[in-house]
Design a protein around this motif. Structure first.
Motif, mmCIF file in Angstrom:
data_model
loop_
_atom_site.group_PDB
_atom_site.id
_atom_site.type_symbol
_atom_site.label_atom_id
_atom_site.label_comp_id
_atom_site.label_asym_id
_atom_site.label_seq_id
_atom_site.Cartn_x
_atom_site.Cartn_y
_atom_site.Cartn_z
ATOM 1 N N UNK A 126 0.800 -1.216 0.000
ATOM 2 C CA UNK A 126 0.000 0.000 0.000
ATOM 3 C C UNK A 126 0.840 1.277 0.000
ATOM 4 N N UNK A 127 1.936 1.387 0.767
ATOM 5 C CA UNK A 127 2.710 2.638 0.693
ATOM 6 C C UNK A 127 3.178 3.004 -0.703
ATOM 7 N N UNK A 128 3.391 2.020 -1.571
ATOM 8 C CA UNK A 128 3.814 2.330 -2.942
ATOM 9 C C UNK A 128 2.688 3.017 -3.719
ATOM 10 N N UNK A 129 1.492 2.473 -3.618
ATOM 11 C CA UNK A 129 0.378 3.089 -4.331
ATOM 12 C C UNK A 129 -0.041 4.389 -3.659
ATOM 13 N N UNK A 130 0.097 4.467 -2.340
ATOM 14 C CA UNK A 130 -0.177 5.733 -1.657
ATOM 15 C C UNK A 130 0.799 6.806 -2.115
ATOM 16 N N UNK A 131 2.047 6.415 -2.380
ATOM 17 C CA UNK A 131 3.031 7.381 -2.881
ATOM 18 C C UNK A 131 2.638 7.893 -4.268
ATOM 19 N N UNK A 132 2.091 7.009 -5.103
ATOM 20 C CA UNK A 132 1.589 7.467 -6.406
ATOM 21 C C UNK A 132 0.474 8.492 -6.216
ATOM 22 N N UNK A 133 -0.485 8.160 -5.354
ATOM 23 C CA UNK A 133 -1.596 9.078 -5.111
ATOM 24 C C UNK A 133 -1.098 10.401 -4.546
ATOM 25 N N UNK A 134 -0.115 10.329 -3.662
ATOM 26 C CA UNK A 134 0.437 11.545 -3.052
ATOM 27 C C UNK A 134 1.104 12.429 -4.096
ATOM 28 N N UNK A 135 1.874 11.823 -5.005
ATOM 29 C CA UNK A 135 2.540 12.611 -6.037
ATOM 30 C C UNK A 135 1.530 13.239 -6.984
ATOM 31 N N UNK A 136 0.524 12.485 -7.372
ATOM 32 C CA UNK A 136 -0.493 13.018 -8.277
ATOM 33 C C UNK A 136 -1.276 14.152 -7.618
ATOM 34 N N UNK A 137 -1.631 13.959 -6.344
ATOM 35 C CA UNK A 137 -2.355 15.004 -5.622
ATOM 36 C C UNK A 137 -1.500 16.255 -5.472
ATOM 37 N N UNK A 138 -0.190 16.079 -5.275
ATOM 38 C CA UNK A 138 0.710 17.226 -5.153
ATOM 39 C C UNK A 138 0.845 17.947 -6.486
ATOM 40 N N UNK A 139 1.000 17.185 -7.573
ATOM 41 C CA UNK A 139 1.123 17.793 -8.895
ATOM 42 C C UNK A 139 -0.086 18.681 -9.205
ATOM 43 N N UNK A 140 -1.269 18.152 -8.865
ATOM 44 C CA UNK A 140 -2.508 18.846 -9.205
ATOM 45 C C UNK A 140 -2.956 19.805 -8.117
#
Length: 477
Positions: free
Chosen positions: A341-355
């Motif tokens: 889960x931390x790997x996919x949470x990191x994806x979500x975190x990066x996308x949320x930060x970008x946007x």
């Protein structure tokens, strides 16, 4: 003194932010943070600093700029975002000791390391801060802590009391954690190329081989001597002299014109691409010429150095990765060799930060990724250990385009489509990918439809096909 008066362009923080020495201070502060058991455990479990260090660096600098800027509304919004992010980071280390990124004492230590390392960088470079400046800087960092909603009382009220607190933390709380050892002895040896040098492996390998050991040596030498002794960190002959020389040399940059060393400009340079922007930005041509020269330099290095030949993909191709390569480059965001889960949470975190998402869009994106993780875990976690290994992933040869991944693509499109017109225009595209359109779209009013976006995302995530848009976003360093 009100909190607002401690932020802005006239603050001591902004003076240091554009100082080349502060890069060394930030690295030193990160090591001291990683030596705290709770922070070290949180970094190991959740952070992308090993696999994606440049992305982590840029996000940190952007966040600090927002927090120390003049706009109170921006600061409050960034503080809320950081609090949501940190509220998701909790767990236990290998000794079953709990960690929580919202722990007020842990947050105070993070701020303490930034202040202490800023003071130390000035002392090591022969320009120690006077008492008034030091007190002003300390007030600014305490205000930063308060702006996060944390009680600034977790840091002592005065500078003399701070040094007592700092010495106690170094003596009693810090440990030789695994996160610290990774930063000092693995990160520099395996540091991936920044986006600017992506595709020029020989140039980067030669640069890293020269600079990596030096950076590691001077970072260790700059740490508090009691901690170095207790942690068993090596004493390299001449390290203290080398460290002071580099700090002194970096300090000479203050004589350069102010606009030469803007941190924001330098970090943005790392992320420039050769793609032309809609407004005809001339940076693209400059970067293309620069990369051409680097490639010629790389060819020369291959002739005169023993580095193994690196295969560079031909322009315009979209080769398929092997399952193992896709796992390492895209899925294993934390770089620990497993998918969880931390790997996919990191994806979500990066996308949320970008946007730059607010609620509830941010939570929608996290929830979509959480549902995808449950789907992946059910399908691929053969041994039931709660995570997916590279071998499990490769052996299954999975088709990942299930309902949950389709939902991720749909949600990502929705949160990127800021104006809700069911198309992603050039401005929305740049917000996500930081580039102009890297697709062949006709006409001046280029738009990205929902079906096209979802198809491209699924092709990338399930087909393991390289993508000039999604690779820098999810696989880039």
């Amino acid at each position: 003194m009100e909190i607002g008066s401690l932020f802005g362009a006239d603050s001591q923080f902004h003076r240091f932010f554009n100082d080349p020495r502060w890069a060394l201070a930030m690295l030193r502060a990160t090591v001291l943070e990683a030596a705290h058991p709770q922070i070290g455990a949180a970094l190991l479990d959740n952070s992308t600093f090993v696999a994606h260090p440049w992305r982590r660096l840029r996000n940190t600098l952007v966040s600090l700029q927002r927090m120390f800027g003049t706009d109170d509304a921006v600061r409050e919004r960034e503080a809320a975002r950081l609090n949501r992010l940190h509220a998701r980071l909790s767990g236990a280390d290998v000794q079953n000791r709990p960690y929580d990124a919202m722990d007020p004492e842990v947050r105070a230590w993070v701020v303490a390391t930034l202040f202490e390392s800023s003071v130390t960088m000035c002392r090591l470079s022969g320009q120690p801060l006077d008492q008034d400046t030091m007190e002003q800087l300390y007030a600014e960092f305490r205000a930063f802590l308060a702006a996060l909603g944390s009680d600034a009382g977790h840091l002592p009220p005065t500078v003399p009391e701070f040094w007592v607190y700092y010495d106690r933390m170094v003596e009693e709380e810090l440990e030789n954690t695994e996160a610290l050892r990774i930063i000092l002895y693995r990160l520099f040896d395996h540091l991936p190329a920044p986006p600017l040098l992506d595709g020029l492996p020989t140039v980067w390998a030669a640069s890293r081989a020269l600079a990596g050991p030096v950076i590691g040596t001077i970072t260790v030498a700059s740490l508090p001597e009691p901690f170095r002794r207790r942690a068993g960190l090596p004493e390299v002959p001449g390290a203290q002299t080398l460290m002071q020389s580099i700090y002194l040399t970096a300090g000479l940059a203050r004589f350069l014109p102010d606009n030469w060393l803007k941190t924001e400009s330098l970090t943005n340079l790392l992320y420039l691409t050769p793609d032309p922007s809609p407004d005809g930005d001339s940076h693209a041509a400059t970067l293309t010429a620069l990369r051409g020269r680097m490639k010629r330099a790389g060819a020369l290095f291959r002739l005169v150095t023993p580095f193994p030949a690196q295969r560079e993909p031909a322009d315009g191709t979209t080769p398929l990765r092997s399952a193992g390569d896709f796992f390492t480059a895209v899925l294993d965001q934390t770089g620990d060799g497993y998918l969880d889960w931390p790997d996919l949470a990191a994806m979500a975190r990066e996308l949320a930060s970008r946007l730059d998402l607010d609620e509830p869009e941010e939570t929608k994106l996290y929830n979509a990724y959480a549902a995808w993780w449950r789907e992946l875990q059910a399908a691929l976690d053969i041994d039931g250990d709660g995570r997916v290994s590279k071998d499990e992933y490769a052996a299954a040869v999975p088709s990942l385009a299930g309902p949950a991944l389709i939902r991720v693509a749909e949600v990502l499109f929705d949160v990127t489509d800021a104006d809700g017109n069911d198309f992603i225009d050039a401005e929305e595209y740049r917000a996500l990918f930081r580039t102009a359109f890297r697709r062949t779209l006709p006409g001046a009013e280029a738009r990205y439809s929902r079906s096209e976006f979802v198809q491209d995302f699924l092709s990338f995530m399930s087909g393991r096909r390289s993508s000039t848009a999604f690779d820098p976003l999810l696989a880039g360093a």
